[in-house]
Design an enzyme around this catalytic site. Structure first.
Site, PDB file in Angstrom:
ATOM      1  N   CYS A 291      22.550 -11.065 -83.167  1.00 10.63           N
ATOM      2  CA  CYS A 291      23.609 -12.059 -83.375  1.00 10.63           C
ATOM      3  C   CYS A 291      23.798 -12.292 -84.869  1.00 10.63           C
ATOM      4  CB  CYS A 291      23.264 -13.367 -82.686  1.00 10.63           C
ATOM      5  SG  CYS A 291      24.464 -14.673 -83.005  1.00 10.63           S
TER       6      CYS A 291
ATOM      7  N   THR B 119      28.501  -8.632 -81.740  1.00 11.34           N
ATOM      8  CA  THR B 119      29.675  -8.882 -82.575  1.00 11.34           C
ATOM      9  C   THR B 119      29.423  -8.508 -84.040  1.00 11.34           C
ATOM     10  OG1 THR B 119      28.984 -11.168 -82.795  1.00 11.34           O
ATOM     11  CG2 THR B 119      30.649 -10.696 -81.121  1.00 11.34           C
TER      12      THR B 119
HETATM   13  C1  LIG Z   1      32.391 -16.048 -76.830  1.00  5.79           C
HETATM   14  C2  LIG Z   1      31.345 -14.996 -76.973  1.00  5.79           C
HETATM   15  C3  LIG Z   1      30.027 -15.291 -76.686  1.00  5.79           C
HETATM   16  C4  LIG Z   1      29.023 -14.335 -76.828  1.00  5.79           C
HETATM   17  N1  LIG Z   1      27.736 -14.655 -76.536  1.00  5.79           N
HETATM   18  C5  LIG Z   1      26.771 -13.699 -76.589  1.00  5.79           C
HETATM   19  C6  LIG Z   1      25.425 -13.982 -76.209  1.00  5.79           C
HETATM   20  O1  LIG Z   1      25.077 -15.085 -75.844  1.00  5.79           O
HETATM   21  N2  LIG Z   1      24.521 -12.973 -76.273  1.00  5.79           N
HETATM   22  C7  LIG Z   1      24.859 -11.716 -76.675  1.00  5.79           C
HETATM   23  O2  LIG Z   1      24.001 -10.837 -76.689  1.00  5.79           O
HETATM   24  N3  LIG Z   1      26.118 -11.422 -77.043  1.00  5.79           N
HETATM   25  C8  LIG Z   1      27.078 -12.374 -77.007  1.00  5.79           C
HETATM   26  N4  LIG Z   1      28.368 -12.056 -77.375  1.00  5.79           N
HETATM   27  C9  LIG Z   1      28.688 -10.685 -77.753  1.00  5.79           C
HETATM   28  C10 LIG Z   1      29.216  -9.915 -76.543  1.00  5.79           C
HETATM   29  O3  LIG Z   1      28.212  -9.790 -75.567  1.00  5.79           O
HETATM   30  C11 LIG Z   1      29.693  -8.509 -76.919  1.00  5.79           C
HETATM   31  O4  LIG Z   1      28.626  -7.777 -77.454  1.00  5.79           O
HETATM   32  C12 LIG Z   1      30.825  -8.535 -77.933  1.00  5.79           C
HETATM   33  O5  LIG Z   1      31.734  -9.558 -77.634  1.00  5.79           O
HETATM   34  C13 LIG Z   1      31.580  -7.212 -78.023  1.00  5.79           C
HETATM   35  O6  LIG Z   1      32.238  -6.873 -76.846  1.00  5.79           O
HETATM   36  P1  LIG Z   1      33.815  -7.190 -76.555  1.00  5.79           P
HETATM   37  O7  LIG Z   1      34.596  -6.679 -77.722  1.00  5.79           O
HETATM   38  O8  LIG Z   1      34.112  -6.483 -75.284  1.00  5.79           O
HETATM   39  O9  LIG Z   1      33.932  -8.664 -76.414  1.00  5.79           O
HETATM   40  C14 LIG Z   1      29.371 -13.022 -77.267  1.00  5.79           C
HETATM   41  C15 LIG Z   1      30.701 -12.733 -77.557  1.00  5.79           C
HETATM   42  C16 LIG Z   1      31.691 -13.698 -77.426  1.00  5.79           C
HETATM   43  C17 LIG Z   1      33.104 -13.342 -77.782  1.00  5.79           C
END
Ligand SMILES: Cc1cc2nc3c(=O)[nH]c(=O)nc-3n(C[C@H](O)[C@H](O)[C@H](O)COP(=O)(O)O)c2cc1C
Ligand SMILES: Cc1cc2nc3c(=O)[nH]c(=O)nc-3n(C[C@H](O)[C@H](O)[C@H](O)COP(=O)(O)OP(=O)(O)OC[C@H]3O[C@@H](n4cnc5c(N)ncnc54)[C@H](O)[C@@H]3O)c2cc1C
Ligand SMILES: Cc1cc2nc3c(=O)[nH]c(=O)nc-3n(C[C@H](O)[C@H](O)[C@H](O)COP(=O)(O)OP(=O)(O)OC[C@H]3O[C@@H](n4cnc5c(N)ncnc54)[C@H](O)[C@@H]3O)c2cc1C
Ligand SMILES: Cc1cc2nc3c(=O)[nH]c(=O)nc-3n(C[C@H](O)[C@H](O)[C@H](O)COP(=O)(O)O)c2cc1C
Ligand code: FES
Ligand code: FES
Lengths: 273, 306, 306, 273
Positions: C130, C194
């Site tokens: 993170c 992210t």
């Molecule tokens: C609102 C939000 C909350 C997230 N919370 C977590 C989390 O608690 N743990 C985690 O490993 N990744 C978390 N992520 C990252 C996502 O799991 C993912 O890796 C990232 O959003 C990329 O994928 P996407 O482009 O399909 O959203 C979060 C992402 C978003 C947008």
């Protein structure tokens, strides 16, 4: 933003046509939003990507024509029907057709040299039923492209092996006296286009020439294809007399792949045409 | 109401407005820089130049995608000597022109600076941050405080011109690099270079689209990250920042200035809004500033920190 | 023509299709995981859980922008004990459910794993990545090969379940981390978390929109970078990869699989195309695979490397 | 993708109206694309962001109504005309109006409790000229909201300080015998809404209730506002009988900010209503 494809789209070769001993056309069943004079970028995955004019165009097909020169075009020539090629575009700014031509009150001349003809075919098809003179030149008989596609064309070869002996520009003066051209379109070796441009300037005729420069982005951001403040990929490849008049590099200089500005002769030795 | 004043002073260089053409866009020839000036840019940067000429990578080298652009041009450039020739009489361009210089080691940078010493550039930019060209930037280990210091110190001795150090958004602790650059005598920070690198695969071709496979990400995708970098750098150094990354509107420009930028770079935006984007952005800034009672850029710089 | 077979085997876990709900999206309750299953996902991950409950950051915590989304939720979660209660009888959910576990030190992870040991999760995911929560991920120094090894080894001893290690796209040499994770006993890599962090400033408010000021970037902006990460990791390790970042169409999914992913995460895409995006993506994959003569996911994995 | 504003837009407070001793409405001159029952997210930069219903709506204005409860709403109450507030939305799914109401053949009942009335005002304005019964309840006289905005309303207070003594639900049976409701809309304390829902189920009346849960994203991705597989921010906040029937958390549980699921009583102590 450009219409058409921003990223290359893989398209199946529908047909391959031998245009001459060293020139082939590649046909695709695909609809494109295309204006005569625009170009496409042709991608061979893992190899390279280069600009080509569209030489055949209809509602549900298009084609481009390739002279085998260097590595890329030879690889293209080795491709078979059914294989796929990446296409992005069309890009750039094409030919314009003045009202005097559209309403039949004026007349036009189209002058193609060598593989430059490939940029003119779709324009010719659009204008052949108007008052249009078509002149095609090449170094020798076997290099005359598309000579059987159109009626009423005048052919030239440098060596006299077919048509008239000499350059299309030789008889422009006589033709203009007769036809009073409103516009002359040209694509071919830049030295030829420069002569056409000078002729047009002398007689105050509108001129549109399609330039060729080495391209990278194809979308007007990298500056590789520059010709005196103009980007050939985006502002051109077709420029009119007014624009050409401001380009001191027209007929004289071009950038190599490194960005080095060299004479057209040196550029020609590197890239050929 | 008076029109807001967009002029800025960028470490002694006067710009009629804060928009700057970043390196790699149109900066191949003097004629294009003139065109960029005619279209309202406040300053322009030439395509990065190395001592020797480079052809760069094969095509495709630049590819737009839905959130910006990927590029791996590979630092094609005609070398320092040719560049000096191309940009001789650079005073003909009505705006300040910045020379972007690349090299693998500190000595390379100095050799280029020396070759360009007769040319009237307004500043020297050192992009220590390209993410996708072997031998340069991050791939030459230039993303460390030590290397930044070495190169900047060497160039500092070789020129009296203002030095801009261009940093990578890939380095989480970007403020450390900015600080090293400042300590070594840099006069401004350009933040940022492209991100990543990234890759786009054409699934029918089953191959990456860029011939180099990967390329740096610019445009919209980069914007929030560039803004954060500028925000962080602003808290770390006193020298001005040229905020670059995804700016295509007057609102974006103001956002970047509020984060701490004095000037703003506009590259990928040219593809999206045309070469007159510089003029468009300035107009949009003027309108917003009038409506929101700002009279000068100075009043906006860094105010998101308050 | 037969319908292509979308099933995959993810280190022994059978998935009816490669789409996975990533952590942080809807994974707050069993009822939502059921809904995600009903909408066609192949597997789902719960919201990351720490030993103690956390309220996370203040709102706004999530903000869409033109190229994706920025978030700084701050790992809000009800703690390990509550989580064990909420997800008791997780077998009621018809798809495999992955427990995402966070902590500051190796021991923290193990304590959470222990608390969840009675719950029938199919795998444990460790997001060591993170970019925006103090005490966790990158801000706890978890983005190094050593720390990755420490944490994975400790969790390896504490559970027999498959371990997925989730990596950050911010680390240029991501393959090193993947290798460390594999060496320490991880069974799969989730790539990526992210990017950034990034910042969006509201220029009228003159303030960052997120209450935490910065947040991780997901969505379109992240996609080419996630694809490159997966491509690089695929060349470095033998264990499967869950490619995550910006996927919202079947084409994107296939691109990620060609880069080397076995499964694909779909998070931000839910905002863009609705909760039935899992079913939509599967349908699009089937159509493309039929048209292009692929019968199974297996045939697609990593073929962009050929 | 949502209509309206994805990111907060700063808007100037055009007017502030005192609705009662602890309730104020904030008015804005702005056009919104809004359906009754939807909500907006209200941002105080640097402070927090919370969901609110829209309580006044016209072509070029809208307003929302705030009961001062905790820190955020007190800060809102301290704001002055001309100051700016960030608004994003509208979000979610609002009330539906069955054909029988639109064509005048059926009748509807609207039951608001406490600050829940704020979610119902725009619906009331839409339906007041149809066969609609309006019941408003509150703990005491000073908490009765919008009582002077509409004609033909029946008021209730828990302490009998104004209107009838008791709850709006007390007289539903009698009213229904007379009006034969096709639909009952409700927003207020969840315990009241749950009673309305049970009443409707008994008499096979359609019911729509607007739920309140703690929200984070507001756009259906974080799962914070979950109520049994439904996202209150996106699938709701308005749910119909069919949906409510499947939600065992309706009338019983809610998530705290940490995601912990607690009884509504415990939730109420944390967040109040
Ligand atoms: C609102 C939000 C909350 C997230 N919370 C977590 C989390 O608690 N743990 C985690 O490993 N990744 C978390 N992520 C990252 C996502 O799991 C993912 O890796 C990232 O959003 C990329 O994928 P996407 O482009 O399909 O959203 C979060 C992402 C978003 C947008
Ligand atoms: C707008 C525009 C439209 C165009 N339209 C067309 C068109 O319709 N048809 C068309 O055929 N072309 C067209 N071109 C030109 C085309 O894009 C290519 O530049 C051209 O085909 C070069 O082919 P190539 O890459 O195979 O040759 P290059 O690789 O560029 O080689 C050209 C010459 O370089 C030399 N050479 C090649 N390889 C080597 C080597 N390895 N070592 C040393 N020397 C070498 C040879 O002498 C050869 O003749 C157009 C260009 C532009 C800008
Ligand atoms: C769809 C929807 C629509 C809504 N519409 C409206 C509307 O139209 N009008 C409206 O007023 N509300 C509405 N709400 C509720 C609103 O979003 C807020 O939740 C509510 O106003 C809480 O206000 P607050 O943040 O000031 O109170 P909170 O901070 O949540 O405080 C609430 C209670 O907690 C306690 N408390 C507060 N601060 C502290 C502290 N520091 N320490 C200990 N205890 C404390 C107090 O007892 C207080 O009463 C709606 C909610 C939803 C989901
Ligand atoms: C096609 C292209 C070429 C680039 N070439 C260079 C370069 O030579 N030197 C350099 O420092 N940055 C180069 N960059 C990075 C840009 O200068 C700029 O930092 C980046 O694109 C972010 O700004 P933007 O989002 O406005 O494009 C290049 C970017 C692109 C897209
Ligand atoms: S090829 Fe890049 S500007 Fe023309
Ligand atoms: S508040 Fe995030 S899903 Fe409803």
């Amino acid at each position: 933003m450009n219409e058409g494809f921003e990223q290359p789209v893989m398209m199946k070769i529908d047909k391959i046509i031998d245009e001459s001993d060293d020139t082939k056309s590649f046909m695709f069943r695909h609809n494109l939003d295309y204006n005569p004079g625009q170009f496409i970028m042709v991608w061979l995955p893992g190899i390279d990507e280069k600009p080509f004019a569209i030489s055949s165009f209809g509602e549900d097909f298009f084609g481009f024509t390739v002279l085998a020169r260097g590595n890329f075009t030879k690889l293209l020539h080795n491709m078979k029907q059914g294989e796929q090629i990446g296409i992005r575009g069309p890009f750039g700014h094409g030919f314009s057709i003045p009202d005097s031509i559209k309403d039949g009150t004026g007349s036009a001349c189209i002058i193609g040299g060598g593989c430059g003809m490939a940029s003119l075919t779709v324009l010719i098809e659009k204008l052949q039923d108007y008052n249009t003179t078509i002149l095609i030149g090449a170094t020798t008989k076997t290099k005359l492209l598309f000579k059987n596609r159109y009626k009423d064309i005048t052919l030239f070869t440098d060596d006299g092996s077919e048509g008239r002996n000499g350059y299309p520009t030789d008889i422009l003066e006589d033709l203009h006296k007769k036809h009073k051209y409103n516009i002359i379109y040209t694509c071919g070796p830049e030295i030829m286009m420069y002569k056409v441009y000078e002729f047009c300037r002398k007689y105050n005729i509108q001129c549109e020439a399609s330039l060729e420069r080495y391209m990278k982005c194809g979308i007007g951001i990298c500056g590789q294809c520059v010709c005196d403040g103009q980007m050939v990929c985006k502002d051109g490849p077709v420029f009119d007399s007014q624009a050409l008049g401001k380009m001191s590099d027209f007929g004289s200089c071009s950038l190599l792949k490194s960005g080095q500005r060299v004479s057209l002769k040196e550029y020609g030795e590197w890239i050929g045409c | 109401m008076t029109t807001p004043n967009l002029t800025i002073d960028l470490c002694g260089i006067k710009l009629s407005n804060p928009t700057v053409l970043p390196s790699g866009f149109l900066g191949t020839s003097k004629s294009l820089l003139k065109r960029v000036a005619d279209n309202g840019a406040g300053a322009a940067t030439i395509k990065s130049v190395s001592f020797e000429a480079r052809e760069g990578h094969k095509n495709p080298t630049v590819i737009p995608f839905e959130a910006g652009m990927l590029n791996a041009v590979g630092y094609s450039n005609p070398g320092a000597e040719e560049t000096a020739r191309e940009f001789a009489n650079i005073e003909d361009v009505s705006i300040p022109v910045i020379a972007s210089i690349i090299g693998t080691e500190a000595g390379d940078f100095v050799r280029v600076v020396d070759k360009l010493s007769e040319t009237q550039f307004s500043a020297i930019e050192l992009p220590l941050s390209c993410p996708h060209t072997p031998g340069f930037g991050l791939l030459a280990g230039q993303g460390t405080p030590e290397s930044t210091k070495d190169i900047v110190s060497a160039v500092r001795k070789a020129t009296k011109l203002p030095i801009f150090v261009k940093l990578s958004p890939n380095i989480p602790e970007i403020w450390n690099l900015a600080k090293s650059a400042e300590d070594a005598g840099a006069n401004a920070i350009t933040a940022v270079n492209t991100l990543g690198p990234g890759m786009i695969i054409n699934i029918e071709a089953r191959k990456p689209v860029l011939s180099y496979k990967v390329g740096g990400v610019s445009g919209q995708a980069l914007r929030p990250i560039a803004t954060r970098c500028v925000y962080d750098i602003y808290e770390a150094v006193k020298i001005p920042i040229i905020g670059t990354g995804g700016i295509s509107t007057g609102r974006h420009a103001i956002e970047m200035i509020m984060a701490g930028a004095t000037a703003i770079g506009v590259g990928t935006g040219i593809y999206q809004r045309g070469i007159d984007i510089f003029r468009k952005i300035c107009r949009e800034m003027e309108i917003w500033m009038s409506e929101n009672n700002f009279n000068s850029i100075e009043e906006l710089i860094g105010i998101a920190h308050e």
